[in-house]
Write a protein that holds these residues in place. Structure first.
Motif, PDB file in Angstrom:
ATOM      1  N   MET A  49       0.817  -1.217   0.000  1.00  0.00           N
ATOM      2  CA  MET A  49       0.000   0.000   0.000  1.00  0.00           C
ATOM      3  C   MET A  49       0.852   1.269   0.000  1.00  0.00           C
ATOM      4  SD  MET A  49      -3.262  -0.290  -0.152  1.00  0.00           S
ATOM      5  CE  MET A  49      -3.826  -1.806  -0.848  1.00  0.00           C
ATOM      6  N   GLY A  50       2.160   1.107  -0.181  1.00  0.00           N
ATOM      7  CA  GLY A  50       3.037   2.264  -0.323  1.00  0.00           C
ATOM      8  C   GLY A  50       3.537   2.859   0.982  1.00  0.00           C
ATOM      9  N   PHE A  51       3.487   2.093   2.078  1.00  0.00           N
ATOM     10  CA  PHE A  51       4.001   2.561   3.365  1.00  0.00           C
ATOM     11  C   PHE A  51       5.291   1.821   3.684  1.00  0.00           C
ATOM     12  CE2 PHE A  51      -0.558   3.386   3.684  1.00  0.00           C
ATOM     13  CZ  PHE A  51      -0.576   4.685   4.173  1.00  0.00           C
ATOM     14  N   GLY A  52       6.422   2.516   3.539  1.00  0.00           N
ATOM     15  CA  GLY A  52       7.708   1.926   3.870  1.00  0.00           C
ATOM     16  C   GLY A  52       7.986   2.026   5.357  1.00  0.00           C
ATOM     17  N   PRO A  53       9.077   1.380   5.823  1.00  0.00           N
ATOM     18  CA  PRO A  53       9.423   1.406   7.256  1.00  0.00           C
ATOM     19  C   PRO A  53       9.558   2.813   7.829  1.00  0.00           C
ATOM     20  CG  PRO A  53      10.768  -0.206   6.099  1.00  0.00           C
ATOM     21  CD  PRO A  53       9.993   0.542   5.045  1.00  0.00           C
ATOM     22  N   GLU A  54       9.924   3.763   6.995  1.00  0.00           N
ATOM     23  CA  GLU A  54      10.085   5.140   7.490  1.00  0.00           C
ATOM     24  C   GLU A  54       8.753   5.784   7.873  1.00  0.00           C
ATOM     25  OE1 GLU A  54       9.184   5.427   3.155  1.00  0.00           O
ATOM     26  OE2 GLU A  54      10.461   4.125   4.378  1.00  0.00           O
ATOM     27  N   THR A  55       7.635   5.171   7.472  1.00  0.00           N
ATOM     28  CA  THR A  55       6.310   5.735   7.785  1.00  0.00           C
ATOM     29  C   THR A  55       5.650   5.068   8.993  1.00  0.00           C
ATOM     30  OG1 THR A  55       5.064   4.191   6.377  1.00  0.00           O
ATOM     31  CG2 THR A  55       5.923   6.200   5.330  1.00  0.00           C
ATOM     32  N   TYR A  56       6.248   4.007   9.514  1.00  0.00           N
ATOM     33  CA  TYR A  56       5.590   3.218  10.560  1.00  0.00           C
ATOM     34  C   TYR A  56       5.243   4.043  11.801  1.00  0.00           C
ATOM     35  CZ  TYR A  56       6.946  -1.084   8.051  1.00  0.00           C
ATOM     36  OH  TYR A  56       7.115  -2.089   7.128  1.00  0.00           O
ATOM     37  N   GLN A  57       6.086   5.015  12.138  1.00  0.00           N
ATOM     38  CA  GLN A  57       5.847   5.820  13.345  1.00  0.00           C
ATOM     39  C   GLN A  57       5.076   7.107  13.046  1.00  0.00           C
ATOM     40  OE1 GLN A  57       6.693   4.237  16.154  1.00  0.00           O
ATOM     41  NE2 GLN A  57       7.446   2.658  14.768  1.00  0.00           N
ATOM     42  N   LYS A  58       4.679   7.289  11.808  1.00  0.00           N
ATOM     43  CA  LYS A  58       3.943   8.497  11.428  1.00  0.00           C
ATOM     44  C   LYS A  58       2.548   8.481  12.043  1.00  0.00           C
ATOM     45  CE  LYS A  58       2.833  11.138   7.229  1.00  0.00           C
ATOM     46  NZ  LYS A  58       2.943  11.144   5.764  1.00  0.00           N
TER      47      LYS A  58
ATOM     48  N   LEU B 204      -7.632   0.603   3.842  1.00  0.00           N
ATOM     49  CA  LEU B 204      -7.686  -0.594   3.013  1.00  0.00           C
ATOM     50  C   LEU B 204      -6.693  -1.642   3.516  1.00  0.00           C
ATOM     51  CD1 LEU B 204      -8.850  -2.067   0.615  1.00  0.00           C
ATOM     52  CD2 LEU B 204      -7.323  -0.773  -0.879  1.00  0.00           C
ATOM     53  N   ALA B 205      -5.491  -1.206   3.900  1.00  0.00           N
ATOM     54  CA  ALA B 205      -4.486  -2.128   4.426  1.00  0.00           C
ATOM     55  C   ALA B 205      -4.998  -2.822   5.684  1.00  0.00           C
ATOM     56  CB  ALA B 205      -3.186  -1.374   4.725  1.00  0.00           C
ATOM     57  N   ARG B 206      -5.603  -2.065   6.594  1.00  0.00           N
ATOM     58  CA  ARG B 206      -6.130  -2.647   7.841  1.00  0.00           C
ATOM     59  C   ARG B 206      -7.215  -3.679   7.530  1.00  0.00           C
ATOM     60  NH1 ARG B 206      -9.184   1.342  11.573  1.00  0.00           N
ATOM     61  NH2 ARG B 206     -10.657   1.015   9.901  1.00  0.00           N
ATOM     62  N   LEU B 207      -8.084  -3.343   6.588  1.00  0.00           N
ATOM     63  CA  LEU B 207      -9.165  -4.251   6.212  1.00  0.00           C
ATOM     64  C   LEU B 207      -8.612  -5.546   5.616  1.00  0.00           C
ATOM     65  CD1 LEU B 207     -12.216  -4.667   5.981  1.00  0.00           C
ATOM     66  CD2 LEU B 207     -12.115  -3.543   3.756  1.00  0.00           C
TER      67      LEU B 207
END
Length: 197
Positions: free
Chosen positions: A132-141, A156-159
């Motif tokens: 879904m286009g979320f790399g490790p650098e976005t995990y804490q966003k 959508l990712a959560r679903l």
């Protein structure tokens, strides 16, 4: 205005169904009826016992107090609860390894975790987030600062992580770029449940 009349339909496992119509024709209303959010004026909708529905609304909500990774772990809330309870039971079993009641509860909790592929939770979270286009650098966003497109993609990712028996997606490609749409298409090809879009 009558949207559907004299319709009798069944959704079977693995089916892919597209609902097509003009703006205002009642597509979202139909999806909300299928999810139980609205009641039909006439007719009925039946859900097979034990079947789970996952609904992606056009304006889905996320917990603004969470970060991206925490929101994805929320999809595994029952698994995390089962793991915590199992940990407590294992301490009891250290004292009495033959307690049949504790052993039976432990087995039930283990089945819950296995059914949700809970032991691979972090691997699955990272796989879906990456798609879904979320790399490790976005995990804490923080979820509160996500753009509209990021918000839709994270919903959508959560679903997808919840792996319901029937995915009901209301315009899921809104705010998705071509690469993410392609990833979603390939993901849904391998999805074992039914999909209504």
């Amino acid at each position: 205005m009558v949207v559907l009349e004299g319709i009798n339909a069944t959704v079977e496992q693995g089916e892919r169904i597209g609902i097509v119509g003009e703006n205002g024709a009642g597509k979202t209303t139909l999806l909300k009826i299928l999810c139980g959010e609205y009641q039909p004026d006439e007719g009925e909708m039946q859900l097979t016992r034990g079947v789970t529905l996952g609904y992606l609304e056009q304006n889905s909500k996320l917990d603004p107090q969470q970060d991206v990774y925490g929101e994805m772990r929320n999809a595994f809330a029952p698994v995390l609860e089962a793991m915590n309870r199992m940990h407590l039971l294992e301490k009891k079993l250290e004292k009495d390894p033959h307690d049949q009641e504790v052993l039976a509860e432990h087995a039930k909790l283990s089945a819950v975790i296995d059914a949700a592929d809970g032991y691979n939770m972090d691997v699955n979270i990272k796989k879906v987030l990456s798609g879904m286009g979320f790399g490790p650098e976005t995990y804490q966003k923080s979820v509160a600062v996500l753009s509209g497109g990021e918000h839709t993609r994270l919903c959508l990712a959560r679903l997808l992580l919840q792996r319901p028996d029937v995915l009901i997606l209301d315009e899921p490609t809104n705010h998705l770029d071509f690469i993410t749409m392609e990833w979603l298409e390939n993901y849904l090809k391998g999805y074992s449940g039914a999909v209504l879009v």
